[in-house]
Motif scaffolding. Structure first.
Motif, PDB file in Angstrom:
ATOM      1  N   HIS A   1      -9.029   6.579-134.068  1.00  0.00           N
ATOM      2  CA  HIS A   1      -8.907   7.928-133.515  1.00  0.00           C
ATOM      3  C   HIS A   1      -9.439   7.945-132.083  1.00  0.00           C
ATOM      4  N   SER A   2      -8.659   8.508-131.172  1.00  0.00           N
ATOM      5  CA  SER A   2      -9.075   8.585-129.771  1.00  0.00           C
ATOM      6  C   SER A   2      -9.893   9.842-129.517  1.00  0.00           C
TER       7      SER A   2
ATOM      8  N   TYR B   1     -12.874   5.135-128.901  1.00  0.00           N
ATOM      9  CA  TYR B   1     -12.069   5.120-130.116  1.00  0.00           C
ATOM     10  C   TYR B   1     -12.989   5.018-131.326  1.00  0.00           C
TER      11      TYR B   1
ATOM     12  N   ALA C   1       2.369   9.235-122.033  1.00  0.00           N
ATOM     13  CA  ALA C   1       2.182   8.146-122.997  1.00  0.00           C
ATOM     14  C   ALA C   1       0.793   7.527-122.866  1.00  0.00           C
TER      15      ALA C   1
ATOM     16  N   LYS D   1      -7.960   4.749-139.892  1.00  0.00           N
ATOM     17  CA  LYS D   1      -7.163   4.643-138.683  1.00  0.00           C
ATOM     18  C   LYS D   1      -8.027   4.871-137.445  1.00  0.00           C
TER      19      LYS D   1
ATOM     20  N   PHE E   1      -1.908  10.128-124.329  1.00  0.00           N
ATOM     21  CA  PHE E   1      -1.870  10.439-125.757  1.00  0.00           C
ATOM     22  C   PHE E   1      -1.703   9.221-126.657  1.00  0.00           C
ATOM     23  N   ALA E   2      -1.288   8.094-126.098  1.00  0.00           N
ATOM     24  CA  ALA E   2      -1.090   6.896-126.935  1.00  0.00           C
ATOM     25  C   ALA E   2      -1.367   5.644-126.110  1.00  0.00           C
ATOM     26  N   ARG E   3      -2.522   5.647-125.429  1.00  0.00           N
ATOM     27  CA  ARG E   3      -2.842   4.564-124.502  1.00  0.00           C
ATOM     28  C   ARG E   3      -2.807   3.194-125.179  1.00  0.00           C
ATOM     29  N   ARG E   4      -3.499   3.087-126.298  1.00  0.00           N
ATOM     30  CA  ARG E   4      -3.611   1.783-126.935  1.00  0.00           C
ATOM     31  C   ARG E   4      -2.260   1.292-127.446  1.00  0.00           C
ATOM     32  N   GLN E   5      -1.464   2.192-128.021  1.00  0.00           N
ATOM     33  CA  GLN E   5      -0.144   1.789-128.515  1.00  0.00           C
ATOM     34  C   GLN E   5       0.775   1.384-127.371  1.00  0.00           C
ATOM     35  N   LEU E   6       0.698   2.118-126.254  1.00  0.00           N
ATOM     36  CA  LEU E   6       1.514   1.799-125.083  1.00  0.00           C
ATOM     37  C   LEU E   6       1.180   0.415-124.552  1.00  0.00           C
TER      38      LEU E   6
END
Length: 449
Positions: free
Chosen positions: A425-426, A431, A33, A423, A36-41
């Motif tokens: 993008h990482s 970003y 997590a 959006k 692949f989805a650091r900011r959302q986590l």
């Protein structure tokens, strides 16, 4: 995610460890997590647990995440013998001679050596270079059709830092132009995952990174020889010459390997993040006609207050680098109400601070007016990190963004759009706008004065 309770960890210090709430999932799951989805986590955990919480990921291990300006300030200002450089850090990509690899007194000595070429009069001298590179890159930009600004900004900022570092242009730097962009792209992706015990050959990502590094070292060695052989070596004011002439207080100088690592740090960190912020700047102002109109009016004058405010707001509203970390060295480190034991990492969630700080009402709104008439709070505005490890190239980057943006505004009319914002993008570490910061431009018949 299950609801967490406060974790207690035994410690040999006088105070028992007292940790923030923790994410209760297996380490591999947390690691995936985070990669692949650091900011959302981080955003989800901040909403659930507040300004501090714990995660456990393969690269950093047990980590406290901080999303509060005052806690971040306390961490950034803590003594270097209490909290030091996060482990692992970017030195595994940039090399052991990079300032990212150093800690404590050695880090302080190196920063003192690197500061003069990147501040004050030295940066003022680079303004012409920034403008020249922008005009050169923009000479063939398409007109009347959308195009992505990110890659052109990457070329502008790379060429500008190359000229600042080596004091020259032309074929001798072409090899670096071919090495640095793919190296930065690959290195940014590998920087957020654990390193393998070996490269496993040239066809693997780590093997390709090592090959880029070999070619880079050979090129830098030749350039150092050329600079040292220059009859006017003592008069040169480029970064490489200044580093070759510089010495520490005890009279010792940096080794060639250390200089190569530091130059790679400047070339990598000195262009990708700046270019990414510029890409976001064009994406943002093309969607805010009132902001664009004020920027155009100001570009015809010698002022830059509103342009600076816009840059500050882009850095806040679309944070490019979203974390800065430290490692706990003392038996226990007190951070607010928490007591963090030795061996833990502490990571400041920079993007969360930019979104949650009380300084920013309606934080999702893009509004440069927040910074008109006042400089950003060093506590709540932290795009370059903070404390003793704040980005040493912050002044250089800020001036470069100002000049590039001014030059484009003077020479091009930017069409506004009602399209939804791009959006996020990482690219690994940084970003960027997912579509590359697309805008539609038309060259002005006459540049603004």
């Amino acid at each position: 995610m299950s609801e967490a309770t406060v974790a207690e960890v035994p410690t040999s210090s006088a105070r028992a460890a007292h940790l923030p709430p923790a994410l209760r999932l297996p380490m591999p799951v947390q690691g995936i997590a985070y990669v692949f989805a650091r900011r959302q986590l981080i955003a989800a955990l901040a909403r659930r647990h507040g300004p501090a919480f714990c995660i456990n990921v393969p690269m950093f291990g047990r980590t406290v995440i901080v999303a509060d300006p005052q806690l971040a300030k306390q961490l950034f200002m803590a003594p270097t013998d209490a909290v030091g450089n996060i482990q692992p850090n970017l030195s595994r990509i940039l090399g052991p001679g990079s300032v990212f690899a150093l800690d404590g007194a050695e880090h302080k000595r190196r920063r003192r050596l690197l500061t003069p070429p990147l501040h004050g009069k030295s940066v003022k001298n680079y303004e012409r270079v920034f403008e020249e590179e922008t005009l050169r890159e923009s000479a063939n930009w398409p007109q009347g059709q959308p195009f992505s600004t990110l890659e052109p900004m990457m070329r502008i900022t790379l060429n500008a830092i190359l000229r600042a570092v080596f004091g020259a242009d032309g074929e001798k730097l072409d090899e670096l132009r071919s090495i640095i962009p793919p190296w930065v792209t690959l290195g940014s992706r590998l920087a957020v995952i654990p390193s393998p015990p070996r490269t496993f050959g040239r066809w693997t990502p780590w093997g390709r990174l090592a090959d880029y590094r070999r070619r880079y070292d050979e090129t830098i060695d030749r350039l150092i020889d050329e600079v040292l052989a220059d009859p006017r070596f003592d008069e040169r004011d480029d970064v490489l010459a200044l580093l070759l002439r510089s010495t520490y207080e005890d009279g010792t100088a940096m080794s060639r390997n250390e200089i190569a690592d530091e130059l790679l740090t400047l070339l990598a960190a000195g262009h990708e993040t700046t270019a990414s912020t510029l890409g976001w700047a064009f994406e943002r102002i093309s969607r805010h006609p009132d902001v664009l109109a004020k920027l155009v009016a100001e570009a015809a004058t010698g002022d830059n207050e509103y342009r600076q405010a816009t840059i500050y707001e882009v850095q806040r509203n679309r944070t490019v680098i979203d974390f800065a970390g430290r490692h706990v060295y003392t038996p226990a480190f007190e951070l607010g109400d928490w007591v963090i034991p030795r061996g833990y990492s502490v990571v400041v969630a920079l993007a969360e601070i930019h979104e949650q700080a009380e300084d920013y009402a309606d934080s999702e709104r893009f509004s440069p007016e927040r910074f008109v008439g006042s400089r950003p709070s060093p506590t709540a505005h932290v795009p370059f990190g903070g404390g003793t490890r704040r980005c040493i190239g912050a002044v250089f980057a800020n001036v470069e963004m100002d000049v590039v943006l001014r030059t484009v505004l003077r020479h091009f009319d930017i069409e506004t759009t009602t399209a939804a914002g791009e959006k996020v993008h990482s690219r690994g570490v940084a970003y960027t706008p997912k579509a590359g910061g697309q805008v539609t431009l038309r060259r002005r018949p006459q540049p603004l004065a």
